[in-house]
Scaffold this active site. Structure first.
Site, PDB file in Angstrom:
ATOM      1  N   HIS A  85      -6.796 -40.465 -13.207  1.00 39.58           N
ATOM      2  CA  HIS A  85      -7.558 -39.226 -13.022  1.00 39.58           C
ATOM      3  C   HIS A  85      -7.217 -38.127 -14.009  1.00 39.58           C
ATOM      4  O   HIS A  85      -7.798 -37.045 -13.944  1.00 39.58           O
ATOM      5  CB  HIS A  85      -7.349 -38.712 -11.589  1.00 39.58           C
ATOM      6  CG  HIS A  85      -7.655 -39.748 -10.553  1.00 39.58           C
ATOM      7  ND1 HIS A  85      -6.699 -40.558 -10.002  1.00 39.58           N
ATOM      8  CD2 HIS A  85      -8.839 -40.127 -10.005  1.00 39.58           C
ATOM      9  CE1 HIS A  85      -7.264 -41.397  -9.152  1.00 39.58           C
ATOM     10  NE2 HIS A  85      -8.551 -41.162  -9.129  1.00 39.58           N
ATOM     11  N   GLY A 137      -8.072 -24.707  -6.866  1.00 39.26           N
ATOM     12  CA  GLY A 137      -8.963 -25.802  -6.484  1.00 39.26           C
ATOM     13  C   GLY A 137     -10.060 -26.030  -7.518  1.00 39.26           C
ATOM     14  O   GLY A 137     -10.427 -27.164  -7.828  1.00 39.26           O
ATOM     15  N   ARG A 194     -11.941 -22.088 -12.424  1.00 42.46           N
ATOM     16  CA  ARG A 194     -10.918 -21.047 -12.313  1.00 42.46           C
ATOM     17  C   ARG A 194      -9.723 -21.383 -13.198  1.00 42.46           C
ATOM     18  O   ARG A 194      -9.089 -20.499 -13.767  1.00 42.46           O
ATOM     19  CB  ARG A 194     -10.490 -20.877 -10.859  1.00 42.46           C
ATOM     20  CG  ARG A 194      -9.576 -19.672 -10.689  1.00 42.46           C
ATOM     21  CD  ARG A 194      -9.506 -19.200  -9.257  1.00 42.46           C
ATOM     22  NE  ARG A 194     -10.772 -18.716  -8.776  1.00 42.46           N
ATOM     23  CZ  ARG A 194     -11.227 -18.876  -7.556  1.00 42.46           C
ATOM     24  NH1 ARG A 194     -10.521 -19.538  -6.672  1.00 42.46           N
ATOM     25  NH2 ARG A 194     -12.391 -18.391  -7.194  1.00 42.46           N
ATOM     26  N   ARG A 237     -13.742 -36.227 -14.823  1.00 39.70           N
ATOM     27  CA  ARG A 237     -14.554 -35.618 -13.737  1.00 39.70           C
ATOM     28  C   ARG A 237     -14.685 -34.102 -13.882  1.00 39.70           C
ATOM     29  O   ARG A 237     -14.847 -33.391 -12.885  1.00 39.70           O
ATOM     30  CB  ARG A 237     -13.952 -35.908 -12.349  1.00 39.70           C
ATOM     31  CG  ARG A 237     -14.034 -37.339 -11.951  1.00 39.70           C
ATOM     32  CD  ARG A 237     -13.227 -37.569 -10.688  1.00 39.70           C
ATOM     33  NE  ARG A 237     -13.279 -38.990 -10.354  1.00 39.70           N
ATOM     34  CZ  ARG A 237     -13.916 -39.487  -9.299  1.00 39.70           C
ATOM     35  NH1 ARG A 237     -14.512 -38.687  -8.461  1.00 39.70           N
ATOM     36  NH2 ARG A 237     -13.933 -40.768  -9.074  1.00 39.70           N
ATOM     37  N   ARG A 268       0.114 -23.896  -5.758  1.00 42.77           N
ATOM     38  CA  ARG A 268      -1.316 -23.828  -5.447  1.00 42.77           C
ATOM     39  C   ARG A 268      -1.718 -22.371  -5.389  1.00 42.77           C
ATOM     40  O   ARG A 268      -1.018 -21.536  -4.800  1.00 42.77           O
ATOM     41  CB  ARG A 268      -1.586 -24.519  -4.106  1.00 42.77           C
ATOM     42  CG  ARG A 268      -2.846 -24.012  -3.405  1.00 42.77           C
ATOM     43  CD  ARG A 268      -3.378 -24.919  -2.372  1.00 42.77           C
ATOM     44  NE  ARG A 268      -4.286 -24.227  -1.478  1.00 42.77           N
ATOM     45  CZ  ARG A 268      -5.501 -23.751  -1.809  1.00 42.77           C
ATOM     46  NH1 ARG A 268      -5.952 -23.889  -3.054  1.00 42.77           N
ATOM     47  NH2 ARG A 268      -6.251 -23.133  -0.924  1.00 42.77           N
ATOM     48  N   GLY A 313      -5.283 -20.092  -4.441  1.00 37.69           N
ATOM     49  CA  GLY A 313      -6.637 -20.268  -3.927  1.00 37.69           C
ATOM     50  C   GLY A 313      -6.975 -19.205  -2.916  1.00 37.69           C
ATOM     51  O   GLY A 313      -6.348 -18.149  -2.881  1.00 37.69           O
ATOM     52  N   GLU A 360      -6.639 -22.725   5.154  1.00 39.95           N
ATOM     53  CA  GLU A 360      -7.013 -23.243   3.832  1.00 39.95           C
ATOM     54  C   GLU A 360      -7.002 -24.761   3.925  1.00 39.95           C
ATOM     55  O   GLU A 360      -7.008 -25.283   5.032  1.00 39.95           O
ATOM     56  CB  GLU A 360      -6.118 -22.652   2.732  1.00 39.95           C
ATOM     57  CG  GLU A 360      -4.635 -22.852   2.935  1.00 39.95           C
ATOM     58  CD  GLU A 360      -4.137 -24.173   2.443  1.00 39.95           C
ATOM     59  OE1 GLU A 360      -4.140 -24.373   1.225  1.00 39.95           O
ATOM     60  OE2 GLU A 360      -3.690 -25.018   3.280  1.00 39.95           O
ATOM     61  N   SER A 387     -10.273 -14.466   1.355  1.00 41.43           N
ATOM     62  CA  SER A 387     -11.631 -14.340   0.804  1.00 41.43           C
ATOM     63  C   SER A 387     -12.676 -14.091   1.882  1.00 41.43           C
ATOM     64  O   SER A 387     -13.784 -13.649   1.587  1.00 41.43           O
ATOM     65  CB  SER A 387     -12.008 -15.617   0.050  1.00 41.43           C
ATOM     66  OG  SER A 387     -11.996 -16.718   0.938  1.00 41.43           O
ATOM     67  N   ASP A 388     -12.311 -14.398   3.122  1.00 42.10           N
ATOM     68  CA  ASP A 388     -13.247 -14.175   4.226  1.00 42.10           C
ATOM     69  C   ASP A 388     -12.413 -14.042   5.493  1.00 42.10           C
ATOM     70  O   ASP A 388     -11.239 -14.397   5.501  1.00 42.10           O
ATOM     71  CB  ASP A 388     -14.263 -15.327   4.351  1.00 42.10           C
ATOM     72  CG  ASP A 388     -13.612 -16.684   4.249  1.00 42.10           C
ATOM     73  OD1 ASP A 388     -13.515 -17.226   3.139  1.00 42.10           O
ATOM     74  OD2 ASP A 388     -13.160 -17.189   5.290  1.00 42.10           O
TER      75      ASP A 388
HETATM   76  N1  HPA Z   1     -11.521 -22.522   5.913  1.00 39.00           N
HETATM   77  C1  HPA Z   1     -10.900 -23.369   5.098  1.00 39.00           C
HETATM   78  N2  HPA Z   1     -10.602 -23.074   3.853  1.00 39.00           N
HETATM   79  C2  HPA Z   1     -10.936 -21.861   3.397  1.00 39.00           C
HETATM   80  C3  HPA Z   1     -11.583 -20.931   4.205  1.00 39.00           C
HETATM   81  C4  HPA Z   1     -11.891 -21.285   5.526  1.00 39.00           C
HETATM   82  O1  HPA Z   1     -12.452 -20.516   6.306  1.00 39.00           O
HETATM   83  N3  HPA Z   1     -11.806 -19.818   3.465  1.00 39.00           N
HETATM   84  C5  HPA Z   1     -11.281 -20.058   2.238  1.00 39.00           C
HETATM   85  N4  HPA Z   1     -10.758 -21.297   2.193  1.00 39.00           N
END
Ligand code: HPA
Length: 239
Positions: free
Chosen positions: A5, A21, A25, A44, A88, A90, A180, A204-205
């Protein structure tokens, strides 16, 4: 010589590798933060780059999403390319109260619904833990920079689209900071191979109230994390 890979020559990677990931990025980090970056692999389109940060060699490579993908790349980086330090970087979904979008989470420990560590560890529960040699410089540097960093437990899920409606409340009751998809597997692999690993995440959320970074915020809102990660892997630990 390459692996299945990673089509890079054996000396292509530095001992320290950042693992976002998203390969795009990885390219952004290489171009924006490294001196003399060179792309070293492209199977890939999972690009990897090696360059210099503050005069020291460092690599950055995409790992894909989820434990199975990340562990393919991380295993080959360790076993074939001699990588000793994997960080890592992310995003995570916030679980804990009080977390704001853009806050940083350092995954000291990682719970999971994945079976990979039990498979590795004879059916027992493995304590998937970050390496103190990475945690210490990351925390020290974050404090010096005045960054909002929470250090604690994350949940590495196999299911981005969660199947269990009770999961969020359970995670909150056990002090999980965010969700995550890779840290627990990476920590199990690193322990198995005797190398260092940690996961540094940006919220991020938010799973509690649905707040989320816009695509533009995701573009530039991760730069604090990237710089902290580079400082963390390039600084020698003080203990
Ligand atoms: N779930 C899993 N992984 C994530 C999320 C999530 O809500 N947000 C950013 N990475």
């Amino acid at each position: 010589m390459a692996t299945p890979h990673i089509d890079a020559p054996r000396q292509a990677f530095a001992p320290s590798v950042l693992l976002p990931g998203d390969p795009a990025r990885a390219a952004y980090i290489a171009e924006r933060f490294l001196e003399r970056p060179e792309r070293v692999c492209a199977v890939r389109n999972m690009w990897g780059f090696t360059g210099l940060y503050r005069g020291g060699a460092v690599s950055v490579m995409g790992s894909g999403m989820g434990i199975p993908s990340a562990l393919i790349y991380a295993t080959e980086l360790i076993d074939h390319y001699g990588v000793r330090r994997l960080l890592r970087i992310g995003t995570c979904g916030g679980v804990a109260n009080g977390l704001e979008l853009g806050d940083l989470v350092l995954a000291l420990g990682a719970c999971t619904d994945s079976a990979v560590n039990r498979t590795r560890f004879g059916g027992c529960d493995f304590a998937a833990t970050a390496s103190f040699a990475l945690v210490e410089p990351l925390v020290t540097t974050a404090r010096a920079r005045g960054l909002a960093l929470r250090v604690g437990t994350v949940f590495s899920t196999d299911l981005f689209y969660a199947a269990d409606p009770a999961a969020l409340a359970r995670m909150q009751s056990m002090g999980v900071l965010g969700v995550e998809m890779e840290a627990a597997g990476l920590y199990g692999l690193a322990a198995h191979r005797g190398v260092e690993a940690a996961a540094l995440l940006t919220v991020s959320d938010h799973l509690l109230d649905g707040r989320a970074m816009s695509p533009a915020q995701r573009e530039s809102g991760l730069d604090d994390m990237i710089e902290l990660a580079l400082e963390g892997v390039c600084r020698e630990p003080t203990s």
